[in-house]
Design a protein around this motif. Sequence first.
Motif, PDB file in Angstrom:
ATOM      1  N   HIS A 195      -0.962   2.905 -12.270  1.00 26.67           N
ATOM      2  CA  HIS A 195      -1.410   4.252 -12.608  1.00 26.67           C
ATOM      3  C   HIS A 195      -2.746   4.594 -11.968  1.00 26.67           C
ATOM      4  CE1 HIS A 195       1.699   5.244 -15.565  1.00 26.67           C
ATOM      5  NE2 HIS A 195       1.649   3.986 -15.940  1.00 26.67           N
ATOM      6  N   LEU A 196      -3.656   3.652 -11.897  1.00 31.50           N
ATOM      7  CA  LEU A 196      -4.988   3.983 -11.377  1.00 31.50           C
ATOM      8  C   LEU A 196      -5.043   3.896  -9.857  1.00 31.50           C
ATOM      9  CD1 LEU A 196      -7.112   1.394 -10.548  1.00 31.50           C
ATOM     10  CD2 LEU A 196      -6.560   0.816 -12.892  1.00 31.50           C
ATOM     11  N   ILE A 197      -4.212   3.051  -9.231  1.00 31.75           N
ATOM     12  CA  ILE A 197      -4.214   2.946  -7.773  1.00 31.75           C
ATOM     13  C   ILE A 197      -3.388   4.066  -7.142  1.00 31.75           C
ATOM     14  CG2 ILE A 197      -3.542   1.546  -5.797  1.00 31.75           C
ATOM     15  CD1 ILE A 197      -5.962   0.469  -7.168  1.00 31.75           C
ATOM     16  N   GLY A 198      -2.266   4.455  -7.764  1.00 35.39           N
ATOM     17  CA  GLY A 198      -1.377   5.423  -7.150  1.00 35.39           C
ATOM     18  C   GLY A 198      -0.453   4.737  -6.162  1.00 35.39           C
ATOM     19  N   ARG A 205       1.224   8.777   3.430  1.00 38.47           N
ATOM     20  CA  ARG A 205       0.408   9.704   2.655  1.00 38.47           C
ATOM     21  C   ARG A 205       0.206   9.181   1.241  1.00 38.47           C
ATOM     22  NH1 ARG A 205       2.195  15.817   0.783  1.00 38.47           N
ATOM     23  NH2 ARG A 205       0.402  16.217  -0.548  1.00 38.47           N
ATOM     24  N   GLY A 206      -1.038   9.210   0.756  1.00 37.74           N
ATOM     25  CA  GLY A 206      -1.351   8.715  -0.575  1.00 37.74           C
ATOM     26  C   GLY A 206      -1.118   9.759  -1.647  1.00 37.74           C
ATOM     27  N   PHE A 207      -0.620   9.323  -2.798  1.00 35.99           N
ATOM     28  CA  PHE A 207      -0.368  10.195  -3.934  1.00 35.99           C
ATOM     29  C   PHE A 207      -1.013   9.597  -5.186  1.00 35.99           C
ATOM     30  CE2 PHE A 207       2.910  11.483  -1.039  1.00 35.99           C
ATOM     31  CZ  PHE A 207       3.133  12.830  -1.309  1.00 35.99           C
ATOM     32  N   PHE A 208      -1.662  10.433  -5.958  1.00 42.64           N
ATOM     33  CA  PHE A 208      -2.205  10.093  -7.262  1.00 42.64           C
ATOM     34  C   PHE A 208      -3.216   8.942  -7.188  1.00 42.64           C
ATOM     35  CE2 PHE A 208       1.797  12.217  -8.136  1.00 42.64           C
ATOM     36  CZ  PHE A 208       1.387  13.177  -9.049  1.00 42.64           C
TER      37      PHE A 208
END
Length: 610
Positions: A195-198, A205-208
């Motif tokens: 949850h914290l890394i995403g 492409r990075g998300f969250f």
Amino acid sequence: MVHAVDAESTSAPVALPAPSKRRIATILIGMGIVGFGLLVQLVRVQFGPYAPVFDYLSRASLGRVERIIPDRGLIYDRDGVVLAANSSRYYLEVEIRQLSDRSREQIETVLSKLLVLPLEDLHDQLARDWVAQGQYRIRLTRQDENQRRWPIIVDGTVADVLSGFLQDPNAPDLTGLSLEPAPHRVYPSGTMTGHLIGFVNQEGRGFFGVEGYYDEWLSGKPLTIERSLIPPEARLEPDPPAGVNLVLTIDLDIQQVTDTALREAIDSSKAESGQVIVMDPRNGEILAMAAWPILDPTTYETWLESDGGGEDDRSVIAPAVAGQFEPGSTFKVLVMAAALDAGVVTPDEIFLDTGTIEIGGHVIRNWNGGAWGPQTMLGCLQHSLNVCLAWVGAKELGASSLYSYLNSFGIGQLTGIDLAGEVAGQLRTPRDPRWTESDLGTNSFGQGVSTTPIQLLAAIGAIANGGAMVQPHIVREVVGPQGVYWPQPVVLNRPVRPETAAVLTEMLATSLELETAFAHVEGYRIAGKTGTAQVPGEFGYDPRWTIASFVGWGPVADPRFLVFVRLDKPQSSPWGSVVAAPVFQEIVERLVVLLEIPPDSVQAAMAPGE
């Protein structure tokens, strides 16, 4: 026999016939005609009606455009443990013009057997007339159970097998097939930090979480080049600027403790979901952030159906920053802080609790429906009396003062934490046309107002930190080509005076000692508040469910940690004091060891003058 040679015959030059003027003229005229023809052809190619066609054919024959993607930056915990890294994986691409009937058939057969993919699907992709559609290079895809298509990606082992086939003349003919490096992220800590890394998708492409918030920093700067096909070029591979590395404030040992405690609480309480956040109130560093249900960053496709998920998806993927909820009694900490700071009440002031109070035509009752009689403000917090706090907020503070303080605490505002997907929560004020006077009463005990866990934690952090509300953050160091950058703590506001924070901390420590033994930690004095909030539904509050929570900090004399626990819809008990407080206790018992915090008695003995 020696023959005599005539000296004059060897020295006289041989006379060449002079070119005729007619021949020279003919050559010049011919060259002129050729030059004029070339000029006409050049003009026709550049500006004639078929100029676009010639331009397209020229570009198609010269080569193909490639995007060179640099290595994505690594992510570490505060002690240098790797949380996110890169590995070698590859897309399968096909150069259509290099295919033959034989190689097309053998590519289909080999990939179908090696990757256990439907032969018919591969045949359909390779047999299509891509050239007629203007495509000369395609990327092979697969179809999932929901009929969505995703690029085929193979790992290093499969890539080695295919590379061997391509190089072996006796192997199956795979002419036209190529392996293109594919961005792929590896998360050694797995779901524990999901949850914290995403996560990062197949296009890099990075998300969250951290991956989403720092996507541009981590991804570096890709380069676009044109790679010639005819003739082959020998050139150095370009080296695009790589992304930066990030060192987080997260302590993986503390993260593991919180994650384990949360999972055990979910199992024992049969709760639907939950979160735990551990923060250092002095500087806003997030030491741990756990959530349930888990997020596996390697199986993220379902969250990307609508380019990152809708609002409901965000609350599941990033519950700490996007999961809005009504905080209930933990919110009373902020209302009491405002009243004490404004001087409208004192800790020893007496309120006569009759069990009900009417505000704006709305009757407010205590959590048990009972009347508690004369109570000090300490007693109101200890017994978590809705009626008392509604009186404090509506009658003593009033709308103007109450909402001014709540705004100062950042309620209804973004904290600015460096995690993607944060939402602001909801706080109606008298300026909102939907606001009614009854909101003044219900907001005072944490109902009718929505916060996120990180927003509530930051606000209460001001009480733990002597009145200074520090911005929560997740990155401790940024390591790039230019050196190392250390983000500095940011004070968002000072909503109350240090004296107010000290008085309220003492009240909450005493209240906790009298309220519940489930949050006590032997040898340490802790301040905290339980919360039990109703769950709003389509037709009002659902009597079957609650959100049980607890927020606490310590040691009281010198707070080093602030812990928030939330359990949604627990079945074993609805009360925060029963299901959430023990989670706090379990975590803090390990936390004081991991942070090497000596017991209060030891600290007192070590204090100057003792």
